[in-house]
Design an enzyme around this catalytic site. Sequence first.
Site: not given
Length: 314
Positions: A229, A277
């Site tokens: 993250r 991502h």
Amino acid sequence: MTPALGTLAFYSNFDDFNTWKNALQAQLPSLEVVHSSAIDRPQDIHYAMVWKPPEGFFQQMPNLRLIINLGAGVDSLVGRRDLPQNVPITRITDPQMSRMMAGYVLFAVLRHAREIPFFEQAQRLGEWAYRHPRAPGETTVAVLGLGQLGATAAHELQRQGFRTLGWSRSPAHIEGVGCFAGMEALDAVISQADIVVLMLPLTPQTNKLFDRERLERMRPGAAFVNVARGALVDQAALTDLLRSGHIGAATLDVFEREPLVAGDPLWSMPNVLITPHLASVAIPSSSARQIAANILRVAAGESPDNMIDPTRGY
């Protein structure tokens, strides 16, 4: 014949609704699957399959019995005010996701270990620039976070011959990997590594864990890989250290803000590879079996597998 199971509500701005609907109904034909934008009777919703739903999403579902997070990271479901009490939250732990993540991590590590960014730059300059490759055992890789995804990645790296270290908050054991645990060991692990791979969950304890001070403890010239993250890292500090060369290169799949804003200096850095991502995503055809099994457990009054603890954040 399987009895009617009720209705599942789907929410994601990143996943295809019809693909997931078809995959789930192939496993559970009696399950009604509706997109969140087409919910007519919120009281009929028993299950919700979501990825980053908006605040207040769950307040309209008084009979909710199960929340399924469309991925491994559950930080977007932690600390919300609209989560109903005593409704289990599960994550997807599809082995295909682990393989996908391990493949991405191996690619990133090999790219840095074999100095591919150097050769890419030489190609752009039209230069035949030789650097003799090192044996894998001469490169130390630290995998930070040894959950299912991290453990699989660490195992694959050591299988390829890299000297692999692993770090987690609680003790772990992976054959062939030097495993360390606890905050007091983190900096020592980081300082040994030629390549640091960040695979930790985002929790209040790990938010900005990699601030400037911790990033500066990396070995000068080491590479940094983040597939966890963006909020784990002080992005401005990372950018500065990449610019100065203290961090030699980076492969970044996650960022503080996503999409990464246009004009961010990371976009134009020759020593940075950016991906949107996608290091590991849930695959409907294989993940649907796990989700269907959990729905059947809940429908039978049993506890589902792969539950997360909202108080811990994972």
